[in-house]
Design a protein around this motif. Structure first.
Motif, PDB file in Angstrom:
ATOM      1  N   UNK A  63      -0.672   0.193 -23.203  1.00 45.02           N
ATOM      2  CA  UNK A  63      -0.954   0.711 -21.856  1.00 45.02           C
ATOM      3  C   UNK A  63      -2.118  -0.031 -21.211  1.00 45.02           C
ATOM      4  N   UNK A  64      -3.004  -0.542 -22.030  1.00 46.55           N
ATOM      5  CA  UNK A  64      -4.113  -1.354 -21.524  1.00 46.55           C
ATOM      6  C   UNK A  64      -3.672  -2.796 -21.459  1.00 46.55           C
ATOM      7  N   UNK A  65      -4.262  -3.605 -22.311  1.00 47.14           N
ATOM      8  CA  UNK A  65      -3.815  -4.989 -22.442  1.00 47.14           C
ATOM      9  C   UNK A  65      -4.047  -5.418 -23.871  1.00 47.14           C
ATOM     10  N   UNK A  66      -3.308  -6.414 -24.272  1.00 48.36           N
ATOM     11  CA  UNK A  66      -3.465  -6.928 -25.627  1.00 48.36           C
ATOM     12  C   UNK A  66      -3.925  -8.374 -25.576  1.00 48.36           C
ATOM     13  N   UNK A  67      -3.048  -9.301 -25.212  1.00 50.00           N
ATOM     14  CA  UNK A  67      -3.422 -10.713 -25.199  1.00 50.00           C
ATOM     15  C   UNK A  67      -4.122 -11.089 -23.903  1.00 50.00           C
ATOM     16  N   UNK A  68      -3.556 -10.700 -22.775  1.00 52.88           N
ATOM     17  CA  UNK A  68      -4.200 -10.998 -21.498  1.00 52.88           C
ATOM     18  C   UNK A  68      -3.840  -9.899 -20.509  1.00 52.88           C
ATOM     19  N   UNK A  69      -4.478  -9.937 -19.355  1.00 59.40           N
ATOM     20  CA  UNK A  69      -4.230  -8.919 -18.355  1.00 59.40           C
ATOM     21  C   UNK A  69      -2.771  -8.968 -17.916  1.00 59.40           C
ATOM     22  N   UNK A  70      -2.140  -7.792 -17.876  1.00 59.11           N
ATOM     23  CA  UNK A  70      -0.744  -7.680 -17.461  1.00 59.11           C
ATOM     24  C   UNK A  70      -0.483  -6.244 -17.087  1.00 59.11           C
ATOM     25  N   UNK A  71       0.723  -5.980 -16.596  1.00 55.20           N
ATOM     26  CA  UNK A  71       1.067  -4.620 -16.203  1.00 55.20           C
ATOM     27  C   UNK A  71       1.019  -3.699 -17.429  1.00 55.20           C
ATOM     28  N   UNK A  72       0.724  -2.425 -17.233  1.00 54.98           N
ATOM     29  CA  UNK A  72       0.734  -1.491 -18.360  1.00 54.98           C
ATOM     30  C   UNK A  72       2.162  -1.249 -18.841  1.00 54.98           C
ATOM     31  N   UNK A  73       2.296  -1.028 -20.126  1.00 53.03           N
ATOM     32  CA  UNK A  73       3.585  -0.728 -20.734  1.00 53.03           C
ATOM     33  C   UNK A  73       3.612   0.741 -21.140  1.00 53.03           C
ATOM     34  N   UNK A  74       4.768   1.359 -21.057  1.00 53.95           N
ATOM     35  CA  UNK A  74       4.908   2.798 -21.293  1.00 53.95           C
ATOM     36  C   UNK A  74       4.846   3.116 -22.786  1.00 53.95           C
ATOM     37  N   UNK A  75       3.683   3.528 -23.232  1.00 50.91           N
ATOM     38  CA  UNK A  75       3.471   3.885 -24.637  1.00 50.91           C
ATOM     39  C   UNK A  75       2.476   5.030 -24.702  1.00 50.91           C
ATOM     40  N   UNK A  76       2.721   5.978 -25.599  1.00 51.39           N
ATOM     41  CA  UNK A  76       1.762   7.064 -25.783  1.00 51.39           C
ATOM     42  C   UNK A  76       1.749   7.533 -27.222  1.00 51.39           C
ATOM     43  N   UNK A  77       0.608   8.027 -27.604  1.00 48.10           N
ATOM     44  CA  UNK A  77       0.427   8.565 -28.935  1.00 48.10           C
ATOM     45  C   UNK A  77       0.531  10.081 -28.893  1.00 48.10           C
ATOM     46  N   UNK A  78       1.337  10.640 -29.762  1.00 40.84           N
ATOM     47  CA  UNK A  78       1.507  12.092 -29.836  1.00 40.84           C
ATOM     48  C   UNK A  78       0.380  12.759 -30.615  1.00 40.84           C
ATOM     49  N   UNK A  79      -0.636  11.985 -30.981  1.00 42.61           N
ATOM     50  CA  UNK A  79      -1.744  12.508 -31.789  1.00 42.61           C
ATOM     51  C   UNK A  79      -2.977  12.852 -30.964  1.00 42.61           C
ATOM     52  N   UNK A  80      -2.928  12.634 -29.658  1.00 42.62           N
ATOM     53  CA  UNK A  80      -4.163  12.693 -28.871  1.00 42.62           C
ATOM     54  C   UNK A  80      -4.415  13.994 -28.130  1.00 42.62           C
ATOM     55  N   UNK A  81      -3.408  14.824 -27.941  1.00 48.11           N
ATOM     56  CA  UNK A  81      -3.561  16.052 -27.163  1.00 48.11           C
ATOM     57  C   UNK A  81      -3.918  17.202 -28.104  1.00 48.11           C
ATOM     58  N   UNK A  82      -5.220  17.481 -28.221  1.00 41.66           N
ATOM     59  CA  UNK A  82      -5.666  18.508 -29.168  1.00 41.66           C
ATOM     60  C   UNK A  82      -5.111  19.888 -28.822  1.00 41.66           C
ATOM     61  N   UNK A  83      -4.934  20.176 -27.542  1.00 45.74           N
ATOM     62  CA  UNK A  83      -4.371  21.471 -27.166  1.00 45.74           C
ATOM     63  C   UNK A  83      -2.922  21.593 -27.613  1.00 45.74           C
ATOM     64  N   UNK A  84      -2.138  20.539 -27.415  1.00 49.48           N
ATOM     65  CA  UNK A  84      -0.739  20.571 -27.875  1.00 49.48           C
ATOM     66  C   UNK A  84      -0.681  20.675 -29.393  1.00 49.48           C
ATOM     67  N   UNK A  85      -1.480  19.880 -30.091  1.00 47.71           N
ATOM     68  CA  UNK A  85      -1.458  19.893 -31.555  1.00 47.71           C
ATOM     69  C   UNK A  85      -1.819  21.269 -32.108  1.00 47.71           C
ATOM     70  N   UNK A  86      -2.859  21.881 -31.552  1.00 46.70           N
ATOM     71  CA  UNK A  86      -3.293  23.173 -32.084  1.00 46.70           C
ATOM     72  C   UNK A  86      -2.380  24.302 -31.638  1.00 46.70           C
ATOM     73  N   UNK A  87      -1.851  24.231 -30.432  1.00 45.76           N
ATOM     74  CA  UNK A  87      -0.904  25.250 -29.966  1.00 45.76           C
ATOM     75  C   UNK A  87       0.363  25.225 -30.815  1.00 45.76           C
ATOM     76  N   UNK A  88       0.940  24.047 -30.969  1.00 47.54           N
ATOM     77  CA  UNK A  88       2.183  23.928 -31.745  1.00 47.54           C
ATOM     78  C   UNK A  88       1.924  24.267 -33.202  1.00 47.54           C
ATOM     79  N   UNK A  89       0.816  23.765 -33.748  1.00 46.77           N
ATOM     80  CA  UNK A  89       0.480  24.067 -35.140  1.00 46.77           C
ATOM     81  C   UNK A  89       0.290  25.549 -35.376  1.00 46.77           C
ATOM     82  N   UNK A  90      -0.353  26.240 -34.438  1.00 43.59           N
ATOM     83  CA  UNK A  90      -0.601  27.667 -34.561  1.00 43.59           C
ATOM     84  C   UNK A  90       0.656  28.496 -34.321  1.00 43.59           C
TER      85      UNK A  90
END
Length: 189
Positions: A63-90
């Motif tokens: 989503x940022x850049x890797x080798x050089x500046x370019x358009x963002x690519x559609x990628x997300x980590x399912x590990x980052x939303x603490x509210x979702x993780x704790x809600x679903x876990x609970x």
């Protein structure tokens, strides 16, 4: 004091030499990702512990850049939303923390990238099951013998080691290679 650093370097160097046979799997994984992104799909990453950090790291490279500046690519980590993780876990169980997000966010044509050093993480297995149910492709970065995730992956990249730290170090090299191959394939470098 022992020279742990030198031993770790030697162990990792030997492991890296043994990984040359994984090249076709890494290229196949990059092709699945590139094809999905080219068609308007997205990449969903998941894993636990260090693999959760790798999921976040790799999604941000895209989503940022890797080798050089370019358009963002559609990628997300399912590990980052603490509210979702704790809600679903609970409300459900920890085994469902990624599966429910895959069901809600994933679409046919997207790619799930599961990262598990053992290949036996129950919540990653459940995420793969949900991804399959909605028509997603599945790539797994694994270690040891690939565990239960190896046979249910479209592409399984299995690092041939029993040592979690060495597997994680190899996973980030593989992940960075995927990012570079995706950018090359999409003509962004």
């Amino acid at each position: 004091m022992t020279d742990l650093f030198t031993r770790n370097l030697a162990d990792q160097a030997a492991l890296l030499q043994s990984m040359t046979g994984l090249s076709a799997h890494v290229h196949q994984a990059a092709r699945l990702c590139s094809d999905s992104l080219q068609a308007g799909g997205k990449l969903l990453f998941c894993g636990n512990g260090g693999s959760a950090a790798d999921s976040q790291h790799l999604a941000s490279e895209l989503t940022g850049r890797f080798i050089k500046d370019r358009r963002p690519l559609a990628a997300l980590s399912l590990t980052t939303d603490s509210s979702a993780l704790t809600c679903i876990g609970n409300d459900y169980s920890f085994d469902e923390v990624f599966a429910r997000q895959v069901r809600g966010l994933g679409r046919a044509g997207d790619v799930l990238i599961g990262i598990s050093t053992s290949g036996n993480s129950c919540n990653v297995i459940r995420a793969v099951e949900e991804a399959r149910a909605i028509g997603m492709q599945v790539i797994c970065l694994l270690g040891r013998d690939g565990g239960a995730l190896k046979p249910v992956s479209d592409v399984a990249v299995v690092v041939p080691s029993q040592v979690t730290a060495r597997i994680q170090e190899a996973h980030i090299l593989i992940g960075h290679t995927l990012c570079g191959l995706i950018e090359e394939s999409l003509g962004l470098v």
